[in-house]
Scaffold this motif. Structure first.
Motif, PDB file in Angstrom:
ATOM      1  N   PRO A  32     -17.596 -28.825  32.021  1.00 32.05           N
ATOM      2  CA  PRO A  32     -17.456 -28.866  30.561  1.00 32.05           C
ATOM      3  C   PRO A  32     -16.510 -27.798  30.020  1.00 32.05           C
ATOM      4  O   PRO A  32     -15.704 -28.067  29.122  1.00 32.05           O
ATOM      5  N   ALA A  33     -16.583 -26.601  30.597  1.00 29.57           N
ATOM      6  CA  ALA A  33     -15.710 -25.514  30.124  1.00 29.57           C
ATOM      7  C   ALA A  33     -14.250 -25.829  30.425  1.00 29.57           C
ATOM      8  O   ALA A  33     -13.369 -25.633  29.582  1.00 29.57           O
ATOM      9  N   HIS A  34     -14.000 -26.340  31.629  1.00 26.42           N
ATOM     10  CA  HIS A  34     -12.627 -26.677  31.986  1.00 26.42           C
ATOM     11  C   HIS A  34     -12.136 -27.889  31.205  1.00 26.42           C
ATOM     12  O   HIS A  34     -10.970 -27.955  30.804  1.00 26.42           O
ATOM     13  N   MET A  35     -13.013 -28.867  30.984  1.00 26.34           N
ATOM     14  CA  MET A  35     -12.632 -30.036  30.200  1.00 26.34           C
ATOM     15  C   MET A  35     -12.266 -29.640  28.779  1.00 26.34           C
ATOM     16  O   MET A  35     -11.303 -30.135  28.205  1.00 26.34           O
ATOM     17  N   GLN A  36     -13.010 -28.710  28.235  1.00 32.71           N
ATOM     18  CA  GLN A  36     -12.724 -28.237  26.887  1.00 32.71           C
ATOM     19  C   GLN A  36     -11.407 -27.484  26.826  1.00 32.71           C
ATOM     20  O   GLN A  36     -10.680 -27.535  25.829  1.00 32.71           O
ATOM     21  N   SER A  37     -11.062 -26.821  27.928  1.00 34.59           N
ATOM     22  CA  SER A  37      -9.837 -26.006  27.936  1.00 34.59           C
ATOM     23  C   SER A  37      -8.577 -26.848  27.813  1.00 34.59           C
ATOM     24  O   SER A  37      -7.530 -26.344  27.411  1.00 34.59           O
ATOM     25  N   ALA A  67      -8.745 -29.992  26.254  1.00 36.29           N
ATOM     26  CA  ALA A  67      -8.970 -30.973  25.185  1.00 36.29           C
ATOM     27  C   ALA A  67      -7.892 -30.819  24.118  1.00 36.29           C
ATOM     28  O   ALA A  67      -7.409 -29.710  23.839  1.00 36.29           O
ATOM     29  N   SER A  97      -6.424 -32.079  20.115  1.00 29.03           N
ATOM     30  CA  SER A  97      -6.751 -32.700  18.825  1.00 29.03           C
ATOM     31  C   SER A  97      -5.537 -32.799  17.914  1.00 29.03           C
ATOM     32  O   SER A  97      -5.653 -33.155  16.751  1.00 29.03           O
ATOM     33  N   ASP A 109     -11.084 -36.460  21.889  1.00 27.15           N
ATOM     34  CA  ASP A 109     -10.181 -35.701  22.743  1.00 27.15           C
ATOM     35  C   ASP A 109      -8.977 -36.582  23.067  1.00 27.15           C
ATOM     36  O   ASP A 109      -9.102 -37.595  23.760  1.00 27.15           O
ATOM     37  N   LYS A 166      -9.352 -32.397  13.993  1.00 30.56           N
ATOM     38  CA  LYS A 166     -10.651 -31.757  13.750  1.00 30.56           C
ATOM     39  C   LYS A 166     -10.721 -31.172  12.344  1.00 30.56           C
ATOM     40  O   LYS A 166     -11.700 -31.350  11.620  1.00 30.56           O
TER      41      LYS A 166
END
Length: 386
Positions: free
Chosen positions: A96-101, A103, A105, A124, A324
């Protein structure tokens, strides 16, 4: 008769393609497929991704001992960059942390980001851009390479060259032989060495300015028999099928057949190709039609052009809106090419070859290569008697 589906994301584990309808007993050396994959990666103006990848076809179905079986041909092309993206892109176990990095918008003007995110209800943008990326054309190039191998069995040859990058345009109409020989020697697939150097310099200037460039490429095909396609229904017209294939390539916005838009500025008496009979065969005194009349191949060389817009990913991004916050902001920069017109010319060969192979099997098809050759021989013998 012939169809394919591709799958995979730009930074996913692999790209894949399944090709259905290839007749049995077609010799398919993988070095021929890998040759076209390598050609797609070339061209001055490509980005850093091409320094990482070395695309290789891995056949997992439909081929045994170098020959097709008549069953679907399935090809995988692994992404070497996957090692750097596994935690961000894993199908089941992403971090999740890497996916967010990674992402996104901020949609890029001219890209699929905004329309795709709204259509598929994604917050995303990476869930859109990964598939919308021109990296997908790797799979299509592999499918086209198989089609080229089939067409070569019937004496059909295909090549492509770049005729324009930005405002720099090739004025001459080189021969098929010249294109096949000289275009691969150029960093931008242009047959004119002096113009090639100017194109390279222009691409370097665009890169320095954080900008991008589009252009036009031309696909040429020789050796096509008369009668591929049909006039009887709109969706069977060969030029319509080829135009759809070309304009589906990422960033392509216009397609021309033969003289194309230049037809509009001439009288009919100046541009229609006169017909003659010589040595037992029909021919044309010119080829403004580009090898297609009434939605059918007419025996002349096929001439197609496709024009690309500049790549929408810019090092100096244009203005957009953060989805966002809804606040104005500059678009996010993703690693990208400065100019991919030379690479698109190779993809153009692939998609044109696939449509031609489909039309070929529609007219001369059979379950095996031997059967197809017998049908072609019979049809050509009938045409000679007309």
């Amino acid at each position: 008769m012939l169809r394919f589906l591709t799958a995979g994301e730009s930074h996913g584990e692999a790209l894949s393609v399944i090709i259905d309808g290839i007749p049995a007993n077609l010799p398919l050396p993988l070095d021929k497929v890998n040759f076209w994959l390598a050609e797609r990666q070339k061209g001055h103006g490509r980005g850093g991704r091409m320094k990482i990848e070395k695309d290789q076809a891995h056949v997992i179905g439909g081929l045994r001992n170098g020959r097709t079986l008549g069953s679907p041909v399935s090809i995988l092309i692994h992404n070497k960059d996957w090692a750097n993206w596994e935690k961000m892109m894993h199908a089941e176990h992403g971090s999740p942390a890497h996916m967010q990095s990674v992402a996104l918008s901020r949609p890029r003007p001219g890209h699929a980001d905004l329309a795709g995110s709204l259509k598929y209800a994604q917050t995303d943008l990476r869930n859109i851009l990964e598939r919308a990326s021109a990296r997908e054309t790797t799979s299509r190039t592999a499918a086209g390479a198989v089609a080229i191998a089939l067409l070569e069995q019937f004496g059909v040859q295909i090549t492509a060259h770049v005729v324009q990058i930005g405002p720099l345009q090739l004025k001459a109409r080189p021969s098929f032989a010249s294109i096949a020989k000289d275009a691969p020697l150029s960093d931008v697939r242009c047959v004119d060495p002096a113009l090639s150097k100017r194109m390279v310099a222009l691409i370097d200037k665009a890169k320095k300015n954080g900008d991008s460039l589009g252009g036009t490429f031309e696909v040429r095909v020789k050796g096509l028999p008369i009668g591929l396609g049909s006039h009887v229904q709109w969706d069977r017209k060969l030029d319509g099928r080829l135009a759809q294939a070309l304009i589906s390539i990422q960033s392509v916005k216009a397609v021309q057949v033969g003289l194309g838009v230049d037809y509009a500025s001439h009288f009919g008496s100046e541009v229609h190709d006169e017909i003659f009979w010589r040595a037992g065969a029909y021919g044309h005194k010119s080829n403004n039609a580009g090898g297609i009349e009434g939605g059918m191949s007419n025996g002349e060389e096929l001439v197609l052009r496709a024009s690309m817009k500049p790549i929408p990913t810019l090092m100096k991004p244009l203005g957009t809106v953060d989805m966002k916050t809804k606040e104005p902001i500059k678009a996010k920069y993703e690693r990208s090419d400065t100019c991919s017109v030379p690479a698109a010319a190779v993809v153009g060969c692939a998609v044109v070859a696939f449509e031609l192979a489909d039309a070929f099997l529609e007219k001369f098809g059979g379950d095996s290569l031997e059967e197809c050759k017998a049908h072609l021989k019979s049809s050509l013998a009938l045409q000679k008697r007309r």
